[in-house]
Design a protein around this motif. Sequence first.
Motif, PDB file in Angstrom:
ATOM      1  N   PHE A  71       0.827  -1.210   0.000  1.00 26.95           N
ATOM      2  CA  PHE A  71       0.000   0.000   0.000  1.00 26.95           C
ATOM      3  C   PHE A  71       0.857   1.255   0.000  1.00 26.95           C
ATOM      4  CE2 PHE A  71      -3.921  -2.219   1.900  1.00 26.95           C
ATOM      5  CZ  PHE A  71      -4.447  -2.403   0.647  1.00 26.95           C
ATOM      6  N   TRP A  72       1.937   1.252   0.772  1.00 27.90           N
ATOM      7  CA  TRP A  72       2.846   2.398   0.800  1.00 27.90           C
ATOM      8  C   TRP A  72       3.459   2.625  -0.574  1.00 27.90           C
ATOM      9  CZ3 TRP A  72       8.455   1.542   1.207  1.00 27.90           C
ATOM     10  CH2 TRP A  72       9.175   2.721   1.230  1.00 27.90           C
ATOM     11  N   ALA A  73       3.732   1.545  -1.302  1.00 28.26           N
ATOM     12  CA  ALA A  73       4.345   1.672  -2.614  1.00 28.26           C
ATOM     13  C   ALA A  73       3.348   2.132  -3.676  1.00 28.26           C
ATOM     14  CB  ALA A  73       4.957   0.338  -3.035  1.00 28.26           C
ATOM     15  N   ILE A  74       2.080   1.793  -3.531  1.00 29.98           N
ATOM     16  CA  ILE A  74       1.101   2.043  -4.595  1.00 29.98           C
ATOM     17  C   ILE A  74       0.262   3.297  -4.364  1.00 29.98           C
ATOM     18  CG2 ILE A  74      -0.968   1.097  -5.676  1.00 29.98           C
ATOM     19  CD1 ILE A  74       0.235  -1.665  -5.350  1.00 29.98           C
ATOM     20  N   ILE A  75      -0.145   3.521  -3.118  1.00 30.48           N
ATOM     21  CA  ILE A  75      -1.070   4.628  -2.839  1.00 30.48           C
ATOM     22  C   ILE A  75      -0.366   5.972  -3.054  1.00 30.48           C
ATOM     23  CG2 ILE A  75      -2.391   5.754  -0.998  1.00 30.48           C
ATOM     24  CD1 ILE A  75      -2.972   3.048   0.143  1.00 30.48           C
ATOM     25  N   PRO A  76      -1.032   6.918  -3.707  1.00 28.63           N
ATOM     26  CA  PRO A  76      -0.442   8.245  -3.912  1.00 28.63           C
ATOM     27  C   PRO A  76      -0.244   8.994  -2.583  1.00 28.63           C
ATOM     28  CG  PRO A  76      -2.344   7.931  -5.333  1.00 28.63           C
ATOM     29  CD  PRO A  76      -2.298   6.774  -4.410  1.00 28.63           C
ATOM     30  N   ASP A  77       0.669   9.976  -2.630  1.00 27.89           N
ATOM     31  CA  ASP A  77       0.993  10.736  -1.418  1.00 27.89           C
ATOM     32  C   ASP A  77      -0.217  11.440  -0.816  1.00 27.89           C
ATOM     33  OD1 ASP A  77       3.617   9.981  -1.598  1.00 27.89           O
ATOM     34  OD2 ASP A  77       4.239  11.773  -2.709  1.00 27.89           O
ATOM     35  N   GLN A  78      -1.096  11.979  -1.664  1.00 25.72           N
ATOM     36  CA  GLN A  78      -2.262  12.709  -1.161  1.00 25.72           C
ATOM     37  C   GLN A  78      -3.165  11.797  -0.331  1.00 25.72           C
ATOM     38  OE1 GLN A  78      -1.393  12.649  -4.419  1.00 25.72           O
ATOM     39  NE2 GLN A  78      -0.462  14.685  -4.595  1.00 25.72           N
ATOM     40  N   ILE A  80      -2.246   9.073   1.343  1.00 25.89           N
ATOM     41  CA  ILE A  80      -1.571   8.743   2.606  1.00 25.89           C
ATOM     42  C   ILE A  80      -1.702   9.904   3.577  1.00 25.89           C
ATOM     43  CG2 ILE A  80       0.686   8.278   3.650  1.00 25.89           C
ATOM     44  CD1 ILE A  80       1.421   6.702   1.167  1.00 25.89           C
ATOM     45  N   GLN A  81      -1.548  11.117   3.091  1.00 23.94           N
ATOM     46  CA  GLN A  81      -1.682  12.282   3.968  1.00 23.94           C
ATOM     47  C   GLN A  81      -3.120  12.499   4.399  1.00 23.94           C
ATOM     48  OE1 GLN A  81       0.153  15.337   1.636  1.00 23.94           O
ATOM     49  NE2 GLN A  81       2.237  14.603   2.083  1.00 23.94           N
ATOM     50  N   SER A  82      -4.098  12.132   3.553  1.00 19.51           N
ATOM     51  CA  SER A  82      -5.501  12.284   3.941  1.00 19.51           C
ATOM     52  C   SER A  82      -5.897  11.281   5.027  1.00 19.51           C
ATOM     53  CB  SER A  82      -6.414  12.140   2.724  1.00 19.51           C
ATOM     54  OG  SER A  82      -6.380  10.798   2.255  1.00 19.51           O
ATOM     55  N   ILE A  83      -5.197  10.163   5.112  1.00 25.98           N
ATOM     56  CA  ILE A  83      -5.455   9.186   6.178  1.00 25.98           C
ATOM     57  C   ILE A  83      -5.000   9.748   7.518  1.00 25.98           C
ATOM     58  CG2 ILE A  83      -4.794   6.892   7.029  1.00 25.98           C
ATOM     59  CD1 ILE A  83      -4.571   5.979   4.143  1.00 25.98           C
ATOM     60  N   GLY A  84      -4.026  10.659   7.481  1.00 27.67           N
ATOM     61  CA  GLY A  84      -3.530  11.258   8.714  1.00 27.67           C
ATOM     62  C   GLY A  84      -2.092  10.905   9.010  1.00 27.67           C
ATOM     63  N   ILE A  85      -1.430  10.251   8.082  1.00 20.86           N
ATOM     64  CA  ILE A  85      -0.027   9.906   8.269  1.00 20.86           C
ATOM     65  C   ILE A  85       0.797  11.076   7.782  1.00 20.86           C
ATOM     66  CG2 ILE A  85       1.808   8.312   7.649  1.00 20.86           C
ATOM     67  CD1 ILE A  85      -0.374   6.177   7.272  1.00 20.86           C
ATOM     68  N   ALA A  86       1.521  11.708   8.701  1.00 18.73           N
ATOM     69  CA  ALA A  86       2.274  12.903   8.356  1.00 18.73           C
ATOM     70  C   ALA A  86       3.660  12.564   7.823  1.00 18.73           C
ATOM     71  CB  ALA A  86       2.396  13.812   9.580  1.00 18.73           C
ATOM     72  N   TRP A  87       4.279  11.510   8.350  1.00 15.58           N
ATOM     73  CA  TRP A  87       5.631  11.165   7.915  1.00 15.58           C
ATOM     74  C   TRP A  87       5.661   9.716   7.470  1.00 15.58           C
ATOM     75  CZ3 TRP A  87       9.262   7.507   8.889  1.00 15.58           C
ATOM     76  CH2 TRP A  87      10.527   7.735   8.337  1.00 15.58           C
ATOM     77  N   TYR A  88       6.340   9.466   6.382  1.00 17.19           N
ATOM     78  CA  TYR A  88       6.584   8.113   5.884  1.00 17.19           C
ATOM     79  C   TYR A  88       7.860   8.174   5.065  1.00 17.19           C
ATOM     80  CZ  TYR A  88       4.058  10.275   2.038  1.00 17.19           C
ATOM     81  OH  TYR A  88       3.637  11.148   1.074  1.00 17.19           O
TER      82      TYR A  88
END
Length: 130
Positions: A71-78, A80-88
């Motif tokens: 999921f980290w490799a495929i999902i776009p940055d927007q 991931i940030q909308s889920i609430g994850i600030a740093w990855y």
Amino acid sequence: MSVNTVDNGPTVLEEPTSPIHPVAPYPPLETHLEAVQSRVARRRAAGGRAPEVYGFVAWLMTLLVYITYVFWAIIPDQMIQSIGIAWYPAREWVVLLPAWSVVLFLTAYFVYIALGIYSTPPFSDTSTFT
């Protein structure tokens, strides 16, 4: 005496002593049914064997890590940030992690071969002759 009667007397296998086994076993032998029932009761009381439980937990954790990685490799940055994850980690690690894993794997082979060669005595040593 009818034809269908069954002789429930001791057989050669159930006898505690015989010419083949003159000493009686201690503790006394269980019948096959008693042995199966006691094994089933012990497993039910224990809730399963420890290697089975540890293996299942390890499998679940591996699956969770793999799904997170994909999921980290495929999902776009927007997203991931909308889920609430600030740093990855940066996306370059999507490629670097498998590459470094392969390098580590091949290095381990090299190290084991090198240790085997290093621990081999020289040809001039007397321990090389068997």
